[in-house]
Design a protein around this motif. Structure first.
Motif, PDB file in Angstrom:
ATOM      1  N   LEU A   1      10.849  -2.942  -9.032  1.00  0.00           N
ATOM      2  CA  LEU A   1      10.615  -2.940  -7.595  1.00  0.00           C
ATOM      3  C   LEU A   1      11.471  -1.865  -6.957  1.00  0.00           C
ATOM      4  CD1 LEU A   1      13.211  -4.550  -6.034  1.00  0.00           C
ATOM      5  CD2 LEU A   1      12.256  -6.357  -7.419  1.00  0.00           C
ATOM      6  N   THR A   2      11.155  -1.539  -5.721  1.00  0.00           N
ATOM      7  CA  THR A   2      11.974  -0.592  -4.974  1.00  0.00           C
ATOM      8  C   THR A   2      12.587  -1.316  -3.793  1.00  0.00           C
ATOM      9  OG1 THR A   2      10.096   0.150  -3.651  1.00  0.00           O
ATOM     10  CG2 THR A   2      10.592   1.414  -5.643  1.00  0.00           C
ATOM     11  N   ALA A   3      13.764  -0.854  -3.388  1.00  0.00           N
ATOM     12  CA  ALA A   3      14.459  -1.430  -2.249  1.00  0.00           C
ATOM     13  C   ALA A   3      15.008  -0.296  -1.397  1.00  0.00           C
ATOM     14  CB  ALA A   3      15.592  -2.344  -2.716  1.00  0.00           C
ATOM     15  N   GLY A   4      14.910  -0.461  -0.090  1.00  0.00           N
ATOM     16  CA  GLY A   4      15.404   0.540   0.844  1.00  0.00           C
ATOM     17  C   GLY A   4      16.369  -0.075   1.842  1.00  0.00           C
ATOM     18  N   PRO A   5      16.815   0.700   2.813  1.00  0.00           N
ATOM     19  CA  PRO A   5      17.800   0.224   3.781  1.00  0.00           C
ATOM     20  C   PRO A   5      17.396  -1.109   4.430  1.00  0.00           C
ATOM     21  CG  PRO A   5      17.446   2.559   4.059  1.00  0.00           C
ATOM     22  CD  PRO A   5      16.396   2.072   3.089  1.00  0.00           C
ATOM     23  N   GLY A   6      18.316  -2.057   4.387  1.00  0.00           N
ATOM     24  CA  GLY A   6      18.089  -3.373   4.959  1.00  0.00           C
ATOM     25  C   GLY A   6      17.474  -4.372   4.008  1.00  0.00           C
ATOM     26  N   ASP A   7      16.952  -3.915   2.862  1.00  0.00           N
ATOM     27  CA  ASP A   7      16.362  -4.824   1.885  1.00  0.00           C
ATOM     28  C   ASP A   7      17.459  -5.501   1.069  1.00  0.00           C
ATOM     29  OD1 ASP A   7      13.836  -3.981   2.691  1.00  0.00           O
ATOM     30  OD2 ASP A   7      13.560  -2.634   0.977  1.00  0.00           O
ATOM     31  N   THR A   8      17.209  -6.749   0.687  1.00  0.00           N
ATOM     32  CA  THR A   8      18.131  -7.503  -0.152  1.00  0.00           C
ATOM     33  C   THR A   8      17.407  -7.931  -1.416  1.00  0.00           C
ATOM     34  OG1 THR A   8      19.428  -8.289   1.727  1.00  0.00           O
ATOM     35  CG2 THR A   8      19.569  -9.582  -0.299  1.00  0.00           C
ATOM     36  N   VAL A   9      18.043  -7.697  -2.555  1.00  0.00           N
ATOM     37  CA  VAL A   9      17.494  -8.066  -3.856  1.00  0.00           C
ATOM     38  C   VAL A   9      18.400  -9.140  -4.456  1.00  0.00           C
ATOM     39  CG1 VAL A   9      16.866  -7.239  -6.156  1.00  0.00           C
ATOM     40  CG2 VAL A   9      16.619  -5.717  -4.177  1.00  0.00           C
ATOM     41  N   VAL A  10      17.814 -10.275  -4.799  1.00  0.00           N
ATOM     42  CA  VAL A  10      18.549 -11.360  -5.452  1.00  0.00           C
ATOM     43  C   VAL A  10      18.212 -11.285  -6.932  1.00  0.00           C
ATOM     44  CG1 VAL A  10      18.925 -13.839  -5.577  1.00  0.00           C
ATOM     45  CG2 VAL A  10      18.435 -12.761  -3.358  1.00  0.00           C
ATOM     46  N   ILE A  11      19.231 -10.987  -7.743  1.00  0.00           N
ATOM     47  CA  ILE A  11      19.021 -10.820  -9.184  1.00  0.00           C
ATOM     48  C   ILE A  11      19.544 -12.068  -9.896  1.00  0.00           C
ATOM     49  CG2 ILE A  11      19.495  -9.402 -11.203  1.00  0.00           C
ATOM     50  CD1 ILE A  11      19.978  -7.037  -9.308  1.00  0.00           C
ATOM     51  N   PRO A  12      18.657 -12.784 -10.590  1.00  0.00           N
ATOM     52  CA  PRO A  12      19.086 -14.003 -11.275  1.00  0.00           C
ATOM     53  C   PRO A  12      20.068 -13.706 -12.413  1.00  0.00           C
ATOM     54  CG  PRO A  12      16.680 -13.714 -11.414  1.00  0.00           C
ATOM     55  CD  PRO A  12      17.248 -12.500 -10.760  1.00  0.00           C
ATOM     56  N   ALA A  13      20.763 -14.732 -12.815  1.00  0.00           N
ATOM     57  CA  ALA A  13      21.706 -14.627 -13.931  1.00  0.00           C
ATOM     58  C   ALA A  13      20.958 -14.444 -15.248  1.00  0.00           C
ATOM     59  CB  ALA A  13      22.560 -15.891 -14.006  1.00  0.00           C
ATOM     60  N   ASP A  14      21.632 -13.761 -16.174  1.00  0.00           N
ATOM     61  CA  ASP A  14      21.214 -13.690 -17.578  1.00  0.00           C
ATOM     62  C   ASP A  14      19.851 -13.055 -17.817  1.00  0.00           C
ATOM     63  OD1 ASP A  14      23.604 -14.908 -18.613  1.00  0.00           O
ATOM     64  OD2 ASP A  14      22.862 -16.809 -17.813  1.00  0.00           O
ATOM     65  N   VAL A  15      19.494 -12.064 -16.991  1.00  0.00           N
ATOM     66  CA  VAL A  15      18.266 -11.304 -17.236  1.00  0.00           C
ATOM     67  C   VAL A  15      18.626  -9.821 -17.320  1.00  0.00           C
ATOM     68  CG1 VAL A  15      16.733 -12.984 -16.127  1.00  0.00           C
ATOM     69  CG2 VAL A  15      17.679 -11.110 -14.787  1.00  0.00           C
ATOM     70  N   PRO A  16      17.924  -9.064 -18.182  1.00  0.00           N
ATOM     71  CA  PRO A  16      18.184  -7.626 -18.243  1.00  0.00           C
ATOM     72  C   PRO A  16      17.890  -6.982 -16.897  1.00  0.00           C
ATOM     73  CG  PRO A  16      16.806  -8.333 -20.082  1.00  0.00           C
ATOM     74  CD  PRO A  16      16.897  -9.485 -19.127  1.00  0.00           C
ATOM     75  N   ARG A  17      18.764  -6.052 -16.510  1.00  0.00           N
ATOM     76  CA  ARG A  17      18.578  -5.359 -15.245  1.00  0.00           C
ATOM     77  C   ARG A  17      19.076  -3.945 -15.358  1.00  0.00           C
ATOM     78  NH1 ARG A  17      22.568  -8.316 -12.219  1.00  0.00           N
ATOM     79  NH2 ARG A  17      21.677 -10.111 -13.217  1.00  0.00           N
ATOM     80  N   ARG A  18      18.538  -3.089 -14.476  1.00  0.00           N
ATOM     81  CA  ARG A  18      18.994  -1.712 -14.375  1.00  0.00           C
ATOM     82  C   ARG A  18      18.702  -1.225 -12.962  1.00  0.00           C
ATOM     83  NH1 ARG A  18      17.421   3.445 -18.184  1.00  0.00           N
ATOM     84  NH2 ARG A  18      19.194   4.690 -17.554  1.00  0.00           N
ATOM     85  N   ILE A  19      19.681  -0.570 -12.366  1.00  0.00           N
ATOM     86  CA  ILE A  19      19.550  -0.025 -11.014  1.00  0.00           C
ATOM     87  C   ILE A  19      19.548   1.502 -11.129  1.00  0.00           C
ATOM     88  CG2 ILE A  19      20.554   0.066  -8.692  1.00  0.00           C
ATOM     89  CD1 ILE A  19      19.954  -2.817  -9.546  1.00  0.00           C
ATOM     90  N   THR A  20      18.566   2.139 -10.499  1.00  0.00           N
ATOM     91  CA  THR A  20      18.489   3.596 -10.451  1.00  0.00           C
ATOM     92  C   THR A  20      18.445   4.016  -8.989  1.00  0.00           C
ATOM     93  OG1 THR A  20      17.258   3.651 -12.532  1.00  0.00           O
ATOM     94  CG2 THR A  20      17.200   5.637 -11.167  1.00  0.00           C
ATOM     95  N   ALA A  21      19.387   4.869  -8.587  1.00  0.00           N
ATOM     96  CA  ALA A  21      19.453   5.327  -7.198  1.00  0.00           C
ATOM     97  C   ALA A  21      18.304   6.265  -6.882  1.00  0.00           C
ATOM     98  CB  ALA A  21      20.787   6.025  -6.939  1.00  0.00           C
ATOM     99  N   ALA A  22      17.760   6.121  -5.690  1.00  0.00           N
ATOM    100  CA  ALA A  22      16.650   6.970  -5.254  1.00  0.00           C
ATOM    101  C   ALA A  22      17.101   8.418  -5.170  1.00  0.00           C
ATOM    102  CB  ALA A  22      16.143   6.507  -3.894  1.00  0.00           C
TER     103      ALA A  22
END
Length: 135
Positions: A72-93
């Motif tokens: 998914l994508t997130a921009g200014p003002g958006d909030t992302v709730v990431i659950p525990a114990d799942v693979p994740r990766r954040i890439t800056a725009a």
């Protein structure tokens, strides 16, 4: 009531981002950790998991967030709730980068995943570690 002054905030630089600790057990005695993440455009964190839920609020710029196979994508003002114990990766725009505030429970631990998207960016499977910015 403790006040953590801006000059007392702790900065931790990694190859992927700069984390500025705003409150933590060692800074203000909080049971929650609050930190700011600043990433340059196109920069990506490692594929990893956290053993606790995290809440990310984008202040400026944006990010692509890969969580447990979904993107998914997130921009200014958006909030992302990431659950525990799942693979994740954040890439800056690109080109704007990312500035975000993150909240998680004190003592949260990061660990490598068995199926990284990019093996050069994955944390090793050497057990769980407490990131320096959440202490």
């Amino acid at each position: 009531m403790p006040v953590v002054r801006s000059a007392e905030s702790r900065r931790t630089e990694t190859p992927n981002a700069v984390m500025t600790t705003l409150a933590s057990p060692a800074q203000g005695g909080s049971s929650q950790v609050v930190w700011r993440v600043d990433m340059t455009g196109g920069q990506a964190g490692p594929v990893h998991a956290i053993d606790a839920e995290q809440v990310w609020t984008v202040l400026d710029g944006g990010a692509t967030v890969e969580v447990d196979g979904d993107t998914l994508t997130a921009g200014p003002g958006d909030t992302v709730v990431i659950p525990a114990d799942v693979p994740r990766r954040i890439t800056a725009a690109a080109p704007g980068g990312l500035a975000a505030i993150v909240v998680a429970p004190a003592g949260m631990r990061a660990y490598g995943t068995t199926a990284p998207v990019d093996p050069h960016c994955a944390l090793p499977d050497a057990g769980k570690l407490v990131p320096a910015w959440v202490v």
